[in-house]
Structures are given as C-alpha cells and as structure tokens.
Design a protein around this motif. Structure first.
Motif, short mmCIF file in Angstrom:
data_model
loop_
_atom_site.label_atom_id
_atom_site.label_comp_id
_atom_site.label_asym_id
_atom_site.label_seq_id
_atom_site.Cartn_x
_atom_site.Cartn_y
_atom_site.Cartn_z
N ARG A 121 34.88 35.40 28.73
CA ARG A 121 34.25 36.56 29.36
C ARG A 121 34.32 36.45 30.88
O ARG A 121 34.59 37.43 31.57
CB ARG A 121 32.79 36.68 28.92
CG ARG A 121 32.63 37.21 27.51
CD ARG A 121 31.21 37.63 27.22
NE ARG A 121 30.22 36.60 27.48
CZ ARG A 121 29.83 35.69 26.59
NH1 ARG A 121 30.35 35.68 25.38
NH2 ARG A 121 28.92 34.79 26.91
N ARG A 122 34.10 35.24 31.42
CA ARG A 122 34.19 35.04 32.88
C ARG A 122 35.60 35.33 33.38
O ARG A 122 35.79 35.96 34.43
CB ARG A 122 33.80 33.62 33.25
CG ARG A 122 32.33 33.52 33.60
CD ARG A 122 32.02 32.17 34.19
NE ARG A 122 31.96 31.38 33.26
CZ ARG A 122 31.39 30.47 32.43
NH1 ARG A 122 30.94 30.00 32.49
NH2 ARG A 122 31.28 29.85 31.49
N ARG A 153 36.67 38.09 36.07
CA ARG A 153 37.40 37.76 37.30
C ARG A 153 38.64 38.63 37.45
O ARG A 153 38.93 39.14 38.52
CB ARG A 153 37.83 36.29 37.28
CG ARG A 153 36.76 35.34 37.68
CD ARG A 153 37.34 33.92 37.86
NE ARG A 153 36.26 32.96 37.77
CZ ARG A 153 36.06 32.12 36.76
NH1 ARG A 153 36.90 32.08 35.76
NH2 ARG A 153 35.04 31.31 36.77
N LYS A 154 39.38 38.76 36.35
CA LYS A 154 40.60 39.56 36.37
C LYS A 154 40.29 41.03 36.70
O LYS A 154 40.99 41.66 37.50
CB LYS A 154 41.29 39.46 35.01
CG LYS A 154 42.63 40.13 34.94
CD LYS A 154 43.26 39.91 33.58
CE LYS A 154 44.57 40.63 33.47
NZ LYS A 154 45.18 40.45 32.15
N ALA A 155 39.22 41.56 36.13
CA ALA A 155 38.82 42.95 36.40
C ALA A 155 38.40 43.13 37.85
O ALA A 155 38.78 44.11 38.50
CB ALA A 155 37.69 43.37 35.46
N ALA A 156 37.63 42.19 38.37
CA ALA A 156 37.19 42.28 39.76
C ALA A 156 38.38 42.19 40.72
O ALA A 156 38.44 42.93 41.71
CB ALA A 156 36.18 41.17 40.07
N LYS A 157 39.30 41.32 40.41
CA LYS A 157 40.48 41.18 41.25
C LYS A 157 41.31 42.48 41.24
O LYS A 157 41.80 42.91 42.28
CB LYS A 157 41.35 40.02 40.74
CG LYS A 157 42.52 39.71 41.64
CD LYS A 157 43.27 38.48 41.14
CE LYS A 157 44.42 38.18 42.07
NZ LYS A 157 45.19 37.03 41.62
N ALA A 158 41.42 43.11 40.09
CA ALA A 158 42.17 44.38 39.99
C ALA A 158 41.48 45.48 40.79
O ALA A 158 42.14 46.34 41.40
CB ALA A 158 42.31 44.79 38.54
N ARG A 159 40.15 45.46 40.82
CA ARG A 159 39.41 46.50 41.55
C ARG A 159 39.48 46.31 43.06
O ARG A 159 39.54 47.26 43.81
CB ARG A 159 37.95 46.50 41.12
CG ARG A 159 37.68 47.20 39.82
CD ARG A 159 36.19 47.44 39.63
NE ARG A 159 35.41 46.22 39.66
CZ ARG A 159 35.11 45.49 38.61
NH1 ARG A 159 35.55 45.84 37.41
NH2 ARG A 159 34.37 44.40 38.71
N TRP A 160 39.42 45.08 43.52
CA TRP A 160 39.26 44.82 44.95
C TRP A 160 40.53 44.38 45.66
O TRP A 160 40.49 44.05 46.83
CB TRP A 160 38.17 43.78 45.15
CG TRP A 160 36.84 44.32 44.70
CD1 TRP A 160 36.20 44.04 43.55
CD2 TRP A 160 36.05 45.29 45.37
NE1 TRP A 160 35.04 44.75 43.46
CE2 TRP A 160 34.93 45.52 44.58
CE3 TRP A 160 36.17 45.97 46.58
CZ2 TRP A 160 33.93 46.42 44.95
CZ3 TRP A 160 35.18 46.86 46.94
CH2 TRP A 160 34.07 47.08 46.14
N VAL A 161 41.64 44.33 44.98
CA VAL A 161 42.88 43.93 45.63
C VAL A 161 43.78 45.10 45.82
O VAL A 161 43.73 46.10 45.32
CB VAL A 161 43.59 42.82 44.83
CG1 VAL A 161 44.96 42.53 45.40
CG2 VAL A 161 42.73 41.59 44.82
#
Length: 76
Positions: free
Chosen positions: A63-64, A68-76
C-alpha cells in the motif's frame, strides 16, 4: 460552475432533422445517454466492492509503494 454546453452536430442536415423531429413531437429534445442501464448497474456493482477487496489483500508495504507511486505521478 457553469455546465458545458451540449455538443451539437455540425452537419446542417442532421440539425434540421433534429429540429423538425423535436418540433413535431416525434422525439424528445434530450439525446439518449447511449449506455445500457443494465450494463451500468452491473459494472457499478463490481466497482463498489473492487477497491475494498483489493485493499484487503495488500500488505502495508505494498500500500505504501502504491501511495508513493501515485504521489510521484501527481507531483512530478
């Protein structure tokens, strides 16, 4: 927030047909949604339980990693 206008056909013949059909009462002014209500209901049934069932089978580390992957896709 304003609603987007309904996209109309650019073909003058189709537009004329819709106007005449609406004026004579042959068809209702709203276009059909194009979706089968039975199929929508069946798909929604699976969609409601899908995420919860998947979350139950994932470990905390998985889940972590997904987060992380989702957050990276949103903020990069």
């Amino acid at each position: 927030m304003a609603k987007k206008p309904v996209k109309k056909s650019r073909d003058p013949n189709e537009l004329a047909h819709v106007i005449v059909s609406t004026a004579t009462g042959e068809v209702s002014p709203e276009p059909p949604s194009g979706k089968d209500p039975v199929a929508v209901k069946r798909g929604r049934k699976g969609g409601i339980k899908g995420g919860a069932a998947r979350a139950k089978t994932l470990t905390a580390e998985q889940r972590r990693e997904i987060a992380r992957k989702a957050a990276k896709a949103r903020w990069v």
